[in-house]
Design a protein around this motif. Structure first.
Motif, PDB file in Angstrom:
ATOM      1  N   ASP A 107       0.754  -1.120  -0.048  1.00 49.71           N
ATOM      2  CA  ASP A 107       0.123  -0.059  -0.003  1.00 49.71           C
ATOM      3  C   ASP A 107       0.694   1.134  -0.030  1.00 49.71           C
ATOM      4  OD1 ASP A 107      -2.173  -1.646   0.083  1.00 49.71           O
ATOM      5  OD2 ASP A 107      -2.470  -1.384   2.196  1.00 49.71           O
ATOM      6  N   CYS A 108       1.937   1.147   0.800  1.00 44.76           N
ATOM      7  CA  CYS A 108       2.952   2.312   0.864  1.00 44.76           C
ATOM      8  C   CYS A 108       3.540   2.539  -0.540  1.00 44.76           C
ATOM      9  CB  CYS A 108       3.792   2.125   1.919  1.00 44.76           C
ATOM     10  SG  CYS A 108       5.102   3.285   2.022  1.00 44.76           S
ATOM     11  N   ASN A 109       3.888   1.601  -1.175  1.00 41.45           N
ATOM     12  CA  ASN A 109       4.599   1.524  -2.405  1.00 41.45           C
ATOM     13  C   ASN A 109       3.375   2.149  -3.301  1.00 41.45           C
ATOM     14  OD1 ASN A 109       6.823   0.689  -1.383  1.00 41.45           O
ATOM     15  ND2 ASN A 109       6.434  -1.380  -2.417  1.00 41.45           N
ATOM     16  N   THR A 110       2.546   1.909  -3.478  1.00 42.28           N
ATOM     17  CA  THR A 110       1.296   2.289  -4.367  1.00 42.28           C
ATOM     18  C   THR A 110       1.064   3.700  -4.036  1.00 42.28           C
ATOM     19  OG1 THR A 110       0.522  -0.124  -4.615  1.00 42.28           O
ATOM     20  CG2 THR A 110      -1.057   1.952  -5.063  1.00 42.28           C
ATOM     21  N   TYR A 111       0.783   3.945  -2.802  1.00 45.13           N
ATOM     22  CA  TYR A 111       0.673   5.625  -2.496  1.00 45.13           C
ATOM     23  C   TYR A 111       1.743   6.531  -2.896  1.00 45.13           C
ATOM     24  CZ  TYR A 111      -0.045   9.675   0.076  1.00 45.13           C
ATOM     25  OH  TYR A 111      -0.329  11.037   0.562  1.00 45.13           O
ATOM     26  N   PHE A 112       3.006   6.207  -2.531  1.00 49.26           N
ATOM     27  CA  PHE A 112       4.020   7.285  -3.165  1.00 49.26           C
ATOM     28  C   PHE A 112       4.212   7.073  -4.681  1.00 49.26           C
ATOM     29  CE2 PHE A 112       5.196   6.518   1.466  1.00 49.26           C
ATOM     30  CZ  PHE A 112       5.081   7.960   1.879  1.00 49.26           C
ATOM     31  N   LEU A 113       4.254   5.799  -5.187  1.00 54.10           N
ATOM     32  CA  LEU A 113       4.644   5.881  -6.675  1.00 54.10           C
ATOM     33  C   LEU A 113       3.550   6.381  -7.437  1.00 54.10           C
ATOM     34  CD1 LEU A 113       6.434   2.336  -6.702  1.00 54.10           C
ATOM     35  CD2 LEU A 113       7.351   4.545  -7.128  1.00 54.10           C
ATOM     36  N   SER A 114       2.253   6.501  -6.733  1.00 54.15           N
ATOM     37  CA  SER A 114       1.005   7.159  -7.690  1.00 54.15           C
ATOM     38  C   SER A 114       1.350   8.570  -8.127  1.00 54.15           C
ATOM     39  CB  SER A 114      -0.054   7.144  -6.874  1.00 54.15           C
ATOM     40  OG  SER A 114      -0.117   7.962  -5.610  1.00 54.15           O
ATOM     41  N   ALA A 115       2.422   9.266  -7.513  1.00 54.32           N
ATOM     42  CA  ALA A 115       2.863  10.578  -8.111  1.00 54.32           C
ATOM     43  C   ALA A 115       3.456  10.264  -9.703  1.00 54.32           C
ATOM     44  CB  ALA A 115       3.665  11.170  -7.058  1.00 54.32           C
ATOM     45  N   LEU A 116       3.722   9.221 -10.066  1.00 56.63           N
ATOM     46  CA  LEU A 116       4.689   8.765 -11.352  1.00 56.63           C
ATOM     47  C   LEU A 116       3.595   8.271 -12.197  1.00 56.63           C
ATOM     48  CD1 LEU A 116       7.931   7.789  -9.690  1.00 56.63           C
ATOM     49  CD2 LEU A 116       7.385  10.124 -10.286  1.00 56.63           C
ATOM     50  N   ASP A 117       3.809   8.400 -13.460  1.00 52.27           N
ATOM     51  CA  ASP A 117       2.963   7.710 -14.340  1.00 52.27           C
ATOM     52  C   ASP A 117       3.870   6.361 -14.624  1.00 52.27           C
ATOM     53  OD1 ASP A 117       4.983   7.886 -16.264  1.00 52.27           O
ATOM     54  OD2 ASP A 117       3.943   9.566 -17.311  1.00 52.27           O
ATOM     55  N   GLU A 118       3.163   5.334 -15.379  1.00 54.25           N
ATOM     56  CA  GLU A 118       3.713   4.064 -15.352  1.00 54.25           C
ATOM     57  C   GLU A 118       5.204   4.037 -16.035  1.00 54.25           C
ATOM     58  OE1 GLU A 118       2.775  -0.252 -17.308  1.00 54.25           O
ATOM     59  OE2 GLU A 118       1.442   1.067 -17.555  1.00 54.25           O
ATOM     60  N   SER A 119       5.417   4.864 -16.801  1.00 53.21           N
ATOM     61  CA  SER A 119       6.713   4.930 -17.415  1.00 53.21           C
ATOM     62  C   SER A 119       7.837   5.476 -16.526  1.00 53.21           C
ATOM     63  CB  SER A 119       6.859   5.492 -18.601  1.00 53.21           C
ATOM     64  OG  SER A 119       8.202   6.040 -19.327  1.00 53.21           O
ATOM     65  N   GLU A 120       7.353   6.498 -15.901  1.00 55.84           N
ATOM     66  CA  GLU A 120       8.001   7.054 -14.728  1.00 55.84           C
ATOM     67  C   GLU A 120       8.608   6.036 -13.605  1.00 55.84           C
ATOM     68  OE1 GLU A 120       7.185  11.935 -14.899  1.00 55.84           O
ATOM     69  OE2 GLU A 120       5.650  10.341 -14.013  1.00 55.84           O
ATOM     70  N   ARG A 121       7.432   5.254 -13.205  1.00 50.77           N
ATOM     71  CA  ARG A 121       7.615   4.340 -12.236  1.00 50.77           C
ATOM     72  C   ARG A 121       8.639   3.308 -12.585  1.00 50.77           C
ATOM     73  NH1 ARG A 121       1.920   4.817 -11.491  1.00 50.77           N
ATOM     74  NH2 ARG A 121       1.596   3.153 -12.848  1.00 50.77           N
ATOM     75  N   ASP A 122       8.625   2.913 -13.716  1.00 50.09           N
ATOM     76  CA  ASP A 122       9.518   1.747 -14.292  1.00 50.09           C
ATOM     77  C   ASP A 122      10.841   2.294 -14.235  1.00 50.09           C
ATOM     78  OD1 ASP A 122       7.235   0.114 -14.783  1.00 50.09           O
ATOM     79  OD2 ASP A 122       7.068   0.224 -16.791  1.00 50.09           O
ATOM     80  N   ASP A 123      11.004   3.466 -14.746  1.00 53.50           N
ATOM     81  CA  ASP A 123      12.329   4.135 -14.895  1.00 53.50           C
ATOM     82  C   ASP A 123      13.071   4.393 -13.360  1.00 53.50           C
ATOM     83  OD1 ASP A 123      12.280   4.228 -17.500  1.00 53.50           O
ATOM     84  OD2 ASP A 123      11.842   6.118 -17.577  1.00 53.50           O
ATOM     85  N   PHE A 124      12.169   4.928 -12.616  1.00 49.01           N
ATOM     86  CA  PHE A 124      12.478   5.127 -11.196  1.00 49.01           C
ATOM     87  C   PHE A 124      13.033   3.948 -10.458  1.00 49.01           C
ATOM     88  CE2 PHE A 124      11.314   5.908  -6.609  1.00 49.01           C
ATOM     89  CZ  PHE A 124      12.198   6.940  -6.418  1.00 49.01           C
TER      90      PHE A 124
END
Length: 146
Positions: A107-124
């Motif tokens: 849940d924590c990962n989902t919450y914080f990573l929701s600030a990024l789009d899918e491509s940004e999440r993958d890159d991050f």
């Protein structure tokens, strides 16, 4: 100049606050999840190995394990073959909270990573993996030199 430690420190502290808030009902602090997960996934792990794989100093590990032992989450046993080694085992209470810990982390990962789009999440995530490897190289080189 980029202040990497500032950003990583803020993210770490806020992540621990999030996890601590969600796991407060179990009587454990945010940073205790690391110990419980590691011990549940590696029953009988030595305190020294626990410290090494989580990049935590031995005295902090001993202190936190004492708290978790008092709370009934782990038990420690001295090695029968080497009295300098202490093995750590999860209790039923640790196994019960383990699933909740994993859900809170997700849940924590989902919450914080929701600030990024899918491509940004993958890159991050890919870039974080590279930084982790580099940091581990430093840590392992430092540990070998001590």
């Amino acid at each position: 100049m980029i202040n990497l430690s500032k950003y990583l420190g803020i993210i770490t502290r806020c992540t621990l606050m999030y996890i601590g808030d969600k796991l407060g009902e179990f009587g454990i602090a945010g940073h205790h999840h690391t110990y419980i997960r590691t011990v549940c996934e590696n029953p009988g792990i030595s305190q020294e190995a626990l410290a090494k794989i989580n990049y935590i100093n031995k005295s902090s590990v001993a202190r936190n394990l004492c708290t978790l032992e008092d709370g009934g989450y782990i038990r420690r046993e001295q090695s029968k073959t080497d009295k300098r080694v202490t093995h750590v085992y999860p209790t039923d209470k640790a196994h019960e909270v383990y699933k909740a810990i994993n859900q809170v982390i997700n849940d924590c990962n989902t919450y914080f990573l929701s600030a990024l789009d899918e491509s940004e999440r993958d890159d991050f995530v890919r870039m974080l993996g590279k930084l982790e490897l580099r940091a581990s190289e430093y840590y392992n080189g430092r540990s070998e030199g001590e």
